[in-house]
Design a protein around this motif. Structure first.
Motif, PDB file in Angstrom:
ATOM      1  N   ALA A 190       0.845  -1.229  -0.029  1.00 25.64           N
ATOM      2  CA  ALA A 190       0.015   0.067   0.071  1.00 25.64           C
ATOM      3  C   ALA A 190       1.014   1.145   0.018  1.00 25.64           C
ATOM      4  CB  ALA A 190      -0.926  -0.177   1.204  1.00 25.64           C
ATOM      5  N   VAL A 191       0.293   2.367  -0.342  1.00 21.06           N
ATOM      6  CA  VAL A 191       0.884   3.602  -0.395  1.00 21.06           C
ATOM      7  C   VAL A 191      -0.156   4.742   0.327  1.00 21.06           C
ATOM      8  CG1 VAL A 191       1.917   5.444  -1.786  1.00 21.06           C
ATOM      9  CG2 VAL A 191       2.640   3.187  -2.202  1.00 21.06           C
ATOM     10  N   VAL A 236      -5.817  -0.228  -7.136  1.00 17.85           N
ATOM     11  CA  VAL A 236      -4.549   0.687  -7.810  1.00 17.85           C
ATOM     12  C   VAL A 236      -5.333   0.789  -9.368  1.00 17.85           C
ATOM     13  CG1 VAL A 236      -2.495   0.384  -9.337  1.00 17.85           C
ATOM     14  CG2 VAL A 236      -2.233  -0.306  -6.988  1.00 17.85           C
ATOM     15  N   SER A 237      -6.397  -0.011  -9.782  1.00 16.51           N
ATOM     16  CA  SER A 237      -6.867   0.114 -10.815  1.00 16.51           C
ATOM     17  C   SER A 237      -7.735   1.205 -10.922  1.00 16.51           C
ATOM     18  CB  SER A 237      -8.050  -1.094 -11.230  1.00 16.51           C
ATOM     19  OG  SER A 237      -8.680  -1.366 -10.118  1.00 16.51           O
ATOM     20  N   GLU A 289      -3.157  -4.727  -3.060  1.00 14.75           N
ATOM     21  CA  GLU A 289      -3.570  -6.113  -2.854  1.00 14.75           C
ATOM     22  C   GLU A 289      -5.114  -6.122  -3.136  1.00 14.75           C
ATOM     23  OE1 GLU A 289      -1.135  -8.334   0.366  1.00 14.75           O
ATOM     24  OE2 GLU A 289      -2.374  -6.841   1.362  1.00 14.75           O
ATOM     25  N   LEU A 290      -5.742  -5.021  -3.459  1.00 20.77           N
ATOM     26  CA  LEU A 290      -7.267  -5.012  -3.667  1.00 20.77           C
ATOM     27  C   LEU A 290      -7.263  -5.736  -5.219  1.00 20.77           C
ATOM     28  CD1 LEU A 290      -8.685  -2.221  -1.733  1.00 20.77           C
ATOM     29  CD2 LEU A 290      -8.885  -4.481  -1.266  1.00 20.77           C
TER      30      LEU A 290
END
Length: 351
Positions: A39-40, A329-330, A350-351
């Motif tokens: 994650a960021v 991220v998408s 990770e999602l």
């Protein structure tokens, strides 16, 4: 050749944000430790870079990978510093190449010549990519229980430095602080309040939001929430941690501190605004009450380690409640679009 997804911008070009699906795999010269991104965290600095206000790509490159609030899991570390599977964050700022006297001794947060570099901000690729590398001395291992919230380490390092310097300044005399005023209940303010509570102090947080999650988050810490102006508060704080950068709040905070008070400014003002105030009266108070006002930004390795310890001691459910949105991220564009109601938005790999 393997590639990764990376969120990038062209620095200085407003609204150039995009997701590159075939960004090059991180080269080994970035660091021996290979990390899988988890994650960021996203903050105002990212928003300003996207707006084209600043940012600098690595030498010879047109685009900059964003992301400086990192959390990842070690894939490989031939140095033995960390083990595969360990949680890790990457320290954002690196010392300048000269180096200046402070950078030479690991105090790169106090760089004197401005030639430092920063992941995702200035001259170094950021962590908003599927995999990244880090040098062992810039890798901070995290307690496994921090997997859901470890991206909060970077903002926590900022306030760990602030508290470190507050206490160093306070030690100039017999110093027995009782109460703390934190102005602003964003991530930095809430984490500053957390570290004040961990020090056993009476913490007061001032913010203009009367509704939403902030009042309850402050109360859950055991702190007191205020929506008045600083001037209207009925006590003189021993410590002020100013996290808004709002000029009126900054001036009022400096005026409000009690005798021997320490005021730490962490919020960055935009400039271009003038305020009519009595500078002579402020000077008189600062001198006659032995008060100190100082600015603090960034953090060095010592502060990152202190921050990791503070997060490990904190209530994990409370930390998790600071994260108001986790975005895959998408849907990266949604993550970087401010709603005005978020506390901390996380881009989740990770999602």
């Amino acid at each position: 050749m393997n590639t990764v997804r990376a969120v990038t911008v062209t620095p200085g070009v407003p609204n150039s944000l995009r997701l590159d699906e075939d960004w090059p795999e991180p080269p080994t010269d970035e660091g021996a430790i290979l990390v899988q991104a988890l994650a960021v965290g996203i903050c105002g600095t990212d928003q300003e870079i996207i707006a084209g206000e600043y940012g600098q790509a690595p030498p010879g490159q047109e685009r900059l990978v964003l992301g400086h609030e990192a959390l990842g899991r070690v894939l490989e570390d031939p140095t033995g510093t960390l083990q595969p599977g360990d949680l890790v964050a990457g320290i954002v700022r690196h010392p300048d190449p000269v180096p200046c006297p402070n950078c030479a001794v690991g105090e790169w947060d106090m760089c004197r010549n401005g030639r430092y570099t920063e992941h995702g901000i200035k001259g170094l690729p950021g962590f908003a990519r599927d995999r990244w590398r880090v040098q062992p001395r810039f890798a901070v291992g995290l307690d496994p229980m921090l997997a859901p919230v470890g991206m909060l380490l970077e903002p926590t390092s900022v306030v760990a430095k602030a508290w470190d310097h507050i206490e160093r300044i306070g030690s100039r005399a017999v110093w027995q602080p009782q109460n703390v005023l934190v102005t602003g209940a964003g991530p930095i303010g809430l984490l500053a309040a957390l570290l004040g509570i961990q020090r056993g102090l009476s913490v007061h947080v001032l913010d203009r939001n009367k509704t939403g999650p902030k009042p309850e988050l402050v109360r859950a810490l055991g702190a007191t929430y205020h929506t008045t102006t600083v001037a209207e508060l009925d006590f003189a704080p021993d410590v002020v941690v100013e996290c808004t950068g709002a000029p009126v709040v900054v001036i009022d905070a400096m005026c409000k501190a009690g005798p021997n008070g320490v005021v730490c400014l962490t919020g960055v003002s935009s400039g271009g605004r003038t305020i009519d105030f009595d500078a002579g009266a402020l000077n008189r108070d600062l001198v006659l009450e032995n008060n100190v006002v100082f600015g603090s930004v960034n953090a060095n390795r010592r502060h990152w380690d202190l921050a990791a310890q503070a997060l490990a001691r904190a209530d994990q459910a409370w930390l998790d409640s600071l994260i108001t949105r986790r975005v895959p991220v998408s849907s990266y564009a949604d993550a970087y679009a401010s709603t005005g109601e978020d506390i901390k938005v996380v881009l989740d790999f990770e999602l």
